[in-house]
Design a protein around this motif. Sequence first.
Motif, PDB file in Angstrom:
ATOM      1  N   GLY A   1       0.813  -1.209   0.000  1.00  0.00           N
ATOM      2  CA  GLY A   1       0.000   0.000   0.000  1.00  0.00           C
ATOM      3  C   GLY A   1       0.848   1.260   0.000  1.00  0.00           C
ATOM      4  O   GLY A   1       0.544   2.218  -0.705  1.00  0.00           O
ATOM      5  N   LEU A   2       1.924   1.258   0.786  1.00  0.00           N
ATOM      6  CA  LEU A   2       2.792   2.440   0.799  1.00  0.00           C
ATOM      7  C   LEU A   2       3.327   2.743  -0.595  1.00  0.00           C
ATOM      8  O   LEU A   2       3.493   3.902  -0.968  1.00  0.00           O
ATOM      9  CB  LEU A   2       3.961   2.243   1.768  1.00  0.00           C
ATOM     10  CG  LEU A   2       3.697   2.648   3.229  1.00  0.00           C
ATOM     11  CD1 LEU A   2       2.821   1.638   3.945  1.00  0.00           C
ATOM     12  CD2 LEU A   2       5.011   2.819   3.985  1.00  0.00           C
ATOM     13  N   ILE A   3       3.586   1.701  -1.371  1.00  0.00           N
ATOM     14  CA  ILE A   3       4.054   1.883  -2.744  1.00  0.00           C
ATOM     15  C   ILE A   3       2.877   1.912  -3.714  1.00  0.00           C
ATOM     16  O   ILE A   3       2.797   2.788  -4.587  1.00  0.00           O
ATOM     17  CB  ILE A   3       5.046   0.771  -3.123  1.00  0.00           C
ATOM     18  CG1 ILE A   3       6.296   0.861  -2.240  1.00  0.00           C
ATOM     19  CG2 ILE A   3       5.420   0.855  -4.607  1.00  0.00           C
ATOM     20  CD1 ILE A   3       7.220  -0.328  -2.348  1.00  0.00           C
ATOM     21  N   GLY A   4       1.934   0.988  -3.561  1.00  0.00           N
ATOM     22  CA  GLY A   4       0.808   0.911  -4.493  1.00  0.00           C
ATOM     23  C   GLY A   4      -0.058   2.157  -4.494  1.00  0.00           C
ATOM     24  O   GLY A   4      -0.514   2.610  -5.551  1.00  0.00           O
ATOM     25  N   LEU A   5      -0.290   2.739  -3.331  1.00  0.00           N
ATOM     26  CA  LEU A   5      -1.104   3.958  -3.275  1.00  0.00           C
ATOM     27  C   LEU A   5      -0.363   5.152  -3.859  1.00  0.00           C
ATOM     28  O   LEU A   5      -0.998   6.091  -4.363  1.00  0.00           O
ATOM     29  CB  LEU A   5      -1.538   4.230  -1.834  1.00  0.00           C
ATOM     30  CG  LEU A   5      -2.494   3.190  -1.258  1.00  0.00           C
ATOM     31  CD1 LEU A   5      -2.747   3.445   0.224  1.00  0.00           C
ATOM     32  CD2 LEU A   5      -3.805   3.153  -2.022  1.00  0.00           C
ATOM     33  N   ARG A   6       0.961   5.110  -3.822  1.00  0.00           N
ATOM     34  CA  ARG A   6       1.719   6.138  -4.525  1.00  0.00           C
ATOM     35  C   ARG A   6       1.552   5.986  -6.045  1.00  0.00           C
ATOM     36  O   ARG A   6       1.545   6.986  -6.775  1.00  0.00           O
ATOM     37  CB  ARG A   6       3.196   6.063  -4.129  1.00  0.00           C
ATOM     38  CG  ARG A   6       3.484   6.550  -2.696  1.00  0.00           C
ATOM     39  CD  ARG A   6       3.455   8.085  -2.603  1.00  0.00           C
ATOM     40  NE  ARG A   6       4.452   8.669  -3.489  1.00  0.00           N
ATOM     41  CZ  ARG A   6       5.738   8.829  -3.170  1.00  0.00           C
ATOM     42  NH1 ARG A   6       6.186   8.470  -1.965  1.00  0.00           N
ATOM     43  NH2 ARG A   6       6.581   9.375  -4.037  1.00  0.00           N
ATOM     44  N   LEU A   7       1.430   4.742  -6.522  1.00  0.00           N
ATOM     45  CA  LEU A   7       1.147   4.534  -7.947  1.00  0.00           C
ATOM     46  C   LEU A   7      -0.228   5.084  -8.297  1.00  0.00           C
ATOM     47  O   LEU A   7      -0.410   5.711  -9.350  1.00  0.00           O
ATOM     48  CB  LEU A   7       1.213   3.047  -8.293  1.00  0.00           C
ATOM     49  CG  LEU A   7       2.563   2.349  -8.183  1.00  0.00           C
ATOM     50  CD1 LEU A   7       2.432   0.889  -8.604  1.00  0.00           C
ATOM     51  CD2 LEU A   7       3.626   3.049  -9.010  1.00  0.00           C
ATOM     52  N   VAL A   8      -1.203   4.857  -7.422  1.00  0.00           N
ATOM     53  CA  VAL A   8      -2.546   5.398  -7.662  1.00  0.00           C
ATOM     54  C   VAL A   8      -2.484   6.923  -7.738  1.00  0.00           C
ATOM     55  O   VAL A   8      -3.105   7.545  -8.616  1.00  0.00           O
ATOM     56  CB  VAL A   8      -3.523   4.954  -6.556  1.00  0.00           C
ATOM     57  CG1 VAL A   8      -4.887   5.610  -6.743  1.00  0.00           C
ATOM     58  CG2 VAL A   8      -3.669   3.434  -6.560  1.00  0.00           C
ATOM     59  N   ALA A   9      -1.725   7.530  -6.850  1.00  0.00           N
ATOM     60  CA  ALA A   9      -1.617   8.994  -6.839  1.00  0.00           C
ATOM     61  C   ALA A   9      -0.894   9.506  -8.073  1.00  0.00           C
ATOM     62  O   ALA A   9      -1.211  10.585  -8.582  1.00  0.00           O
ATOM     63  CB  ALA A   9      -0.911   9.460  -5.573  1.00  0.00           C
ATOM     64  N   ALA A  10       0.091   8.744  -8.552  1.00  0.00           N
ATOM     65  CA  ALA A  10       0.858   9.180  -9.724  1.00  0.00           C
ATOM     66  C   ALA A  10       0.112   8.940 -11.023  1.00  0.00           C
ATOM     67  O   ALA A  10       0.261   9.703 -11.981  1.00  0.00           O
ATOM     68  CB  ALA A  10       2.203   8.456  -9.759  1.00  0.00           C
ATOM     69  N   PHE A  11      -0.716   7.894 -11.051  1.00  0.00           N
ATOM     70  CA  PHE A  11      -1.409   7.506 -12.285  1.00  0.00           C
ATOM     71  C   PHE A  11      -2.882   7.207 -12.007  1.00  0.00           C
ATOM     72  O   PHE A  11      -3.371   6.118 -12.300  1.00  0.00           O
ATOM     73  CB  PHE A  11      -0.747   6.266 -12.898  1.00  0.00           C
ATOM     74  CG  PHE A  11       0.744   6.336 -13.009  1.00  0.00           C
ATOM     75  CD1 PHE A  11       1.350   7.087 -14.004  1.00  0.00           C
ATOM     76  CD2 PHE A  11       1.564   5.646 -12.110  1.00  0.00           C
ATOM     77  CE1 PHE A  11       2.732   7.159 -14.115  1.00  0.00           C
ATOM     78  CE2 PHE A  11       2.945   5.707 -12.209  1.00  0.00           C
ATOM     79  CZ  PHE A  11       3.536   6.474 -13.219  1.00  0.00           C
ATOM     80  N   PRO A  12      -3.627   8.152 -11.440  1.00  0.00           N
ATOM     81  CA  PRO A  12      -5.016   7.841 -11.054  1.00  0.00           C
ATOM     82  C   PRO A  12      -5.881   7.425 -12.236  1.00  0.00           C
ATOM     83  O   PRO A  12      -6.837   6.644 -12.065  1.00  0.00           O
ATOM     84  CB  PRO A  12      -5.503   9.153 -10.429  1.00  0.00           C
ATOM     85  CG  PRO A  12      -4.607  10.211 -10.987  1.00  0.00           C
ATOM     86  CD  PRO A  12      -3.268   9.548 -11.159  1.00  0.00           C
ATOM     87  N   GLU A  13      -5.543   7.904 -13.422  1.00  0.00           N
ATOM     88  CA  GLU A  13      -6.344   7.579 -14.598  1.00  0.00           C
ATOM     89  C   GLU A  13      -6.197   6.120 -15.003  1.00  0.00           C
ATOM     90  O   GLU A  13      -7.027   5.593 -15.765  1.00  0.00           O
ATOM     91  CB  GLU A  13      -5.934   8.489 -15.765  1.00  0.00           C
ATOM     92  CG  GLU A  13      -4.579   8.193 -16.391  1.00  0.00           C
ATOM     93  CD  GLU A  13      -3.383   8.662 -15.564  1.00  0.00           C
ATOM     94  OE1 GLU A  13      -2.238   8.343 -15.951  1.00  0.00           O
ATOM     95  OE2 GLU A  13      -3.589   9.354 -14.536  1.00  0.00           O
ATOM     96  N   ARG A  14      -5.183   5.432 -14.508  1.00  0.00           N
ATOM     97  CA  ARG A  14      -4.938   4.042 -14.881  1.00  0.00           C
ATOM     98  C   ARG A  14      -5.636   3.049 -13.956  1.00  0.00           C
ATOM     99  O   ARG A  14      -5.571   1.841 -14.189  1.00  0.00           O
ATOM    100  CB  ARG A  14      -3.436   3.752 -14.912  1.00  0.00           C
ATOM    101  CG  ARG A  14      -2.696   4.425 -16.076  1.00  0.00           C
ATOM    102  CD  ARG A  14      -1.205   4.114 -16.019  1.00  0.00           C
ATOM    103  NE  ARG A  14      -0.482   4.689 -17.157  1.00  0.00           N
ATOM    104  CZ  ARG A  14      -0.179   4.027 -18.278  1.00  0.00           C
ATOM    105  NH1 ARG A  14      -0.538   2.745 -18.393  1.00  0.00           N
ATOM    106  NH2 ARG A  14       0.478   4.617 -19.248  1.00  0.00           N
ATOM    107  N   PHE A  15      -6.267   3.535 -12.888  1.00  0.00           N
ATOM    108  CA  PHE A  15      -6.896   2.653 -11.909  1.00  0.00           C
ATOM    109  C   PHE A  15      -8.416   2.768 -11.971  1.00  0.00           C
ATOM    110  O   PHE A  15      -8.957   3.873 -12.067  1.00  0.00           O
ATOM    111  CB  PHE A  15      -6.406   2.973 -10.503  1.00  0.00           C
ATOM    112  CG  PHE A  15      -4.985   2.544 -10.255  1.00  0.00           C
ATOM    113  CD1 PHE A  15      -4.706   1.299  -9.730  1.00  0.00           C
ATOM    114  CD2 PHE A  15      -3.923   3.382 -10.577  1.00  0.00           C
ATOM    115  CE1 PHE A  15      -3.398   0.893  -9.516  1.00  0.00           C
ATOM    116  CE2 PHE A  15      -2.617   2.993 -10.377  1.00  0.00           C
ATOM    117  CZ  PHE A  15      -2.350   1.736  -9.846  1.00  0.00           C
ATOM    118  N   ALA A  16      -9.086   1.611 -11.888  1.00  0.00           N
ATOM    119  CA  ALA A  16     -10.547   1.579 -11.859  1.00  0.00           C
ATOM    120  C   ALA A  16     -11.075   1.517 -10.434  1.00  0.00           C
ATOM    121  O   ALA A  16     -12.221   1.898 -10.178  1.00  0.00           O
ATOM    122  CB  ALA A  16     -11.069   0.380 -12.651  1.00  0.00           C
TER     123      ALA A  16
END
Length: 300
Positions: free
Chosen positions: A126-141
Amino acid sequence: MDVLRTPDACFEGLADWSFAPHYTQVGGPDGANLRVAYVDEGPRDGAPVLLMHGEPTWSYLYRHIIPQLVAKGHRVLAPDLVGFGRSDKPAARTDYTYERHVDWMSQWFVGLDLKDLVLFCQDWGGLIGLRLVAAFPERFAGVIAGNTGLPVGTGLTPGFDAWLKMSQTIPVMPIGGIINMGTTRELSPEEVAAYDAPFPDETFKEGARQFPALVPVTAEHASVAENQAAWKVLEAFDKPFLTAFSDNDPITKGGEAGFKDKVPGAQGEAHTILSGGHFLQEDCPAAIADLLDDMVRRTR
């Protein structure tokens, strides 16, 4: 950067582990290339699900969840973080930083051009995965967060404090034994051995040693500002965001409240508390698979 690579022989005959490894390269400091290993199962045109592990586990943590999702027609990706599993392991503790981990996984993520993902993340996943969500929110459903957080220097729980002290002082780090202590069911000797498999000796464990010290639990820690910026994105994230923490985790208990209060996509979700320890994937894999399947179907 000196890099270690666990011999393939260490991964032969692991209990309940029949998934073929896939590999890609990411760039590190001083021009170093690191191999990232990942599981990629299910139909290529299936709805993609991203499963991110934490400390000190690897994608083996999801061995009972992957086939359930594949059977439902989904494509399932489960990477091994750098320093864990079949991925390469920098040999020096100073090679591991929070921001490097985010960068390494961002390179992997963008390199595969992953889109419309539903993420399940736990612990450092989550510490890393949620940073991915923040960096690429358009890529997550959508996102399901379990036993994790995105700390911004505001303190630590007694459970994490105990884990931090143990991880920095124990002379031999018993990886499989640590995971067994973090479950409510007793792992078999074969399962414990599978968690030990990526680490033939102590020299392979520098990432596992360093991760607890990198969690930004004080204002003086690195990555506080970066996590605060990530929270700003999450506070505007209006896609489904479900919390599924467990009822027996002293490290993250109560941590779901921040997500439920701050993330717009968490409003109206059927948040749940699952039965299990810190490594809830070991204790309730079927429940996690059902939650993921439901979110995929709601977001497709």
